[in-house]
Scaffold this active site. Structure first.
Site, PDB file in Angstrom:
ATOM      1  N   SER A  83     111.590  20.457 -59.184  1.00  0.00           N
ATOM      2  CA  SER A  83     112.195  19.886 -58.005  1.00  0.00           C
ATOM      3  C   SER A  83     112.539  20.892 -56.906  1.00  0.00           C
ATOM      4  O   SER A  83     112.738  20.492 -55.753  1.00  0.00           O
ATOM      5  CB  SER A  83     113.476  19.148 -58.415  1.00  0.00           C
ATOM      6  OG  SER A  83     114.462  20.054 -58.869  1.00  0.00           O
ATOM      7  N   LYS A 101     118.201  25.946 -51.939  1.00  0.00           N
ATOM      8  CA  LYS A 101     117.927  24.542 -52.228  1.00  0.00           C
ATOM      9  C   LYS A 101     119.076  23.675 -51.702  1.00  0.00           C
ATOM     10  O   LYS A 101     120.240  24.059 -51.806  1.00  0.00           O
ATOM     11  CB  LYS A 101     117.780  24.389 -53.744  1.00  0.00           C
ATOM     12  CG  LYS A 101     117.312  23.036 -54.229  1.00  0.00           C
ATOM     13  CD  LYS A 101     117.141  23.054 -55.764  1.00  0.00           C
ATOM     14  CE  LYS A 101     116.540  21.773 -56.290  1.00  0.00           C
ATOM     15  NZ  LYS A 101     116.314  21.819 -57.758  1.00  0.00           N
ATOM     16  N   SER A 114     112.525  22.994 -63.132  1.00  0.00           N
ATOM     17  CA  SER A 114     112.541  22.876 -61.664  1.00  0.00           C
ATOM     18  C   SER A 114     112.581  24.186 -60.882  1.00  0.00           C
ATOM     19  O   SER A 114     112.454  24.167 -59.661  1.00  0.00           O
ATOM     20  CB  SER A 114     113.720  22.012 -61.218  1.00  0.00           C
ATOM     21  OG  SER A 114     113.451  20.659 -61.487  1.00  0.00           O
TER      22      SER A 114
END
Lengths: 96, 489
Positions: B153, B78, B177
């Site tokens: 997310s 990420k 997330s």
């Protein structure tokens, strides 16, 4: 209910510039969120301690030893502003 | 076709010299090139850096020294983890050109294990969102149906693993997330106990909630990655000195006699009946394996989202106060007259709408006259939600629930309705309130208009029981073949 005036005030506190046409939109959206969280008022929280940490740690200490960051050059490259003598040059803070 | 391998299979192939790390990395980079335009999973691909790391890994593999299961295996992570010399944007206009001068602790640990960094994955800006639509790079598409979101997310990381564009990935989980995108993309995603993995060098969102964890194609792969990232770090004072067990030992064990609690509050209105059906079928599978399933109650569940949307923005607004466009981050494009104007303009141009909303809510609930009414009250209700879990774990070993009330929704459906987006996390947020670990495990599909949409089962355990939930998840995975299904791309 959060009014457009309140949005402007909060944005000022947060040093957040907003587009003029965003103020009404945010007032509406923030109002619906704040309306939703009102449901916490239903809960009896008398004699309940607030949570600030979940695994029970308190006052975590370490040796007071200086560890210097070695990559000074790359650190200074992170700014988009002019650098002079390893210092970042900004606009004047106090007007003359 | 090496990219279709699991981490364990890739490790095995490297060990037995079936292929080199350079070959494996080239294959993955080609795969990324082929499908990334359609899915918008990676925001940065570092071909050159990856091939250099792969060549180094090959030397290490040849020497046979310090070889780990991660040595030579290329992955993306990420775009919130600082990677020295590789742009790290948090999907924000503020950091579009930010190149960190140091690595996050987890990145240092993965480098020590010999991993290969292929690139950085898309996300909601500063990890704020449940769909990866709040990204300055545009939304990530769900590999099972590109008209739908990948969740968020950490949507880029979940989609990358689902689409064989990363052998595993790292994400962050503040209110769901990791687990929610894992569920929506049909991969395994683990949210660890608060403090189990260091957050140093990972841009903070809400500090009393944030945690880090792996995505994988299998439970075993997730266990392997956790082994190399868990533990105390002097740079993150919230990591306690709790021993890191050998997670691989937990795998392959029976779940006979396991007590599973199923909270009735998670099966009410708002839950898609097809999701419920799939979860109930998974619970039956556990009963077949000798576990007992009983209904329990977590009475304060319905207040978790409200607690979260006071406490999280409060913490976020404080954390993001450091973004002023001076020491790092973009300077404003518009002309400014003085320093205060510089702040207003830098933060206006640098933050997207969802970040602005959260900063404003946080500032509001912390401002004079509202602190006790909102923030302190929310933290008190959080105590009650934690107690729900403490009480439940006196009677059951693990808790099982759906991860998300519905499968992947269509792109655009909730983007401008923040409250509807927040309610997508209704089953994951309580877990972050209590700081306990939970895993999202593929457990079935819903057929919608010729597409198969994955559904995830959430397995929650007490704090620092990652080994237990990995064991419980692995047993189900062994008995079913959901994890072997791949999207057609």
């Amino acid at each position: 209910m959060i009014t457009p005036e309140q949005v402007k005030h909060i944005a000022k506190l947060a040093r957040l510039g907003l587009q003029d046409n965003d103020v009404d939109k945010f007032a509406k959206q923030l109002s619906s969120i704040m309306e939703y969280v009102e449901k916490l008022n239903e809960v009896d929280v008398k004699n309940v301690e607030p949570t600030s940490q979940v695994t029970g740690l308190e006052n975590v200490m370490r040796e007071d030893v200086v560890s210097r960051f070695s990559n000074r050059e790359d650190l200074l490259k992170c700014t988009e502003l002019p650098v002079q003598n390893d210092q970042i040059q900004v606009k004047s803070v106090i007007s003359m | 076709m090496l990219h279709t391998l699991t981490l364990a299979e890739a490790t095995e192939g490297l060990k037995n010299k079936k292929f080199s790390s350079v070959e494996l990395t080239k294959d993955l980079l080609e795969r990324i090139k082929k499908v990334n335009d359609g899915l918008n999973v990676y925001v940065t691909v570092d071909d050159e850096g990856a091939l250099k790391m792969a060549a180094e890994a090959d030397e290490r593999l040849a020497s046979g020294k310090n070889v780990t299961p991660l040595t030579g295996v290329p992955v993306g992570i990420k775009d919130i983890f600082n990677t020295q010399g590789v742009r790290t944007t948090c999907a924000s206009p503020f950091l579009k050109n930010f190149v960190p001068p140091y690595d996050a602790t987890v990145v240092t640990k993965l480098k020590e294990a010999g991993f290969v960094l292929a690139g950085k994955q898309n996300m909601d800006e500063f990890a704020s969102g449940g769909s990866t639509e709040h990204s300055c790079f545009g939304p990530t598409k769900n590999p099972w149906d590109p008209t739908r979101v990948a969740g968020g997310s950490s949507g880029g990381s979940a989609a990358a693993v689902a689409a064989d564009m990363s052998f595993y990935a790292l994400g962050t989980d503040t209110g769901g997330s990791i687990r929610q995108p894992a569920s929506l993309c049909g991969v395994v995603g683990l949210k660890v106990t608060y403090g189990r993995v260091s957050r140093s060098g990972v841009t903070a969102m809400a500090s009393s909630w944030d945690s880090i964890g792996p995505f994988g194609k299998t439970v075993q792969d997730v266990a392997t990655v956790l082994q190399y990232i868990a533990g105390k770090d002097v740079r993150d004072a919230t990591t306690p000195a709790v021993e890191v067990p050998d997670y691989s030992k937990a795998l392959g064990q029976s779940v006979k006699g396991l007590k599973i609690g199923v909270p009735k509050e998670y099966f009410g209105a708002g839950l898609d009946p097809e999701v419920e059906n799939i979860i109930r079928t998974a619970l039956k599978e556990y009963e077949k394996m000798g576990a007992t399933v009983s209904e329990i109650s977590l009475p304060y569940t319905s207040y978790a989202v409200a607690v979260y949307y006071i406490a999280m923005p409060a913490e976020l607004s404080a954390n993001l106060a450091r973004f002023d466009g001076i020491r790092f981050g973009a300077k404003p494009k518009a002309p400014v007259k003085d320093m205060i104007d510089y702040y207003y303009q830098a933060r206006n141009e640098g933050f997207g709408d969802e970040i602005k909303r959260r900063i404003m809510i946080g500032t509001y609930v912390l401002s004079a006259g509202y602190y006790d009414a909102y923030y302190v009250r929310a933290q008190k209700v959080r105590t009650l939600i934690r107690k729900d879990f403490d009480d439940a774990f006196k009677n059951v070993d693990v808790i099982m629930t759906p991860v998300s009330p519905f499968p992947a929704f269509t792109i655009g459906e909730k983007k401008d309705d923040p409250l509807a987006m927040y309610l997508a996390d209704v089953f994951t947020i309580p877990v972050n309130c209590a700081g306990v670990p939970a895993i999202s495990l593929p457990c079935g599909f819903i057929n919608k208009a010729d597409k198969k949409l994955p559904v995830g089962l959430q397995i929650i355990g007490p704090q620092f029981s990652e080994d237990k939930i990995l064991k419980v998840a692995a047993a189900y995975e062994q008995a079913t073949d959901w994890h072997t299904m791949k999207p057609a791309l």
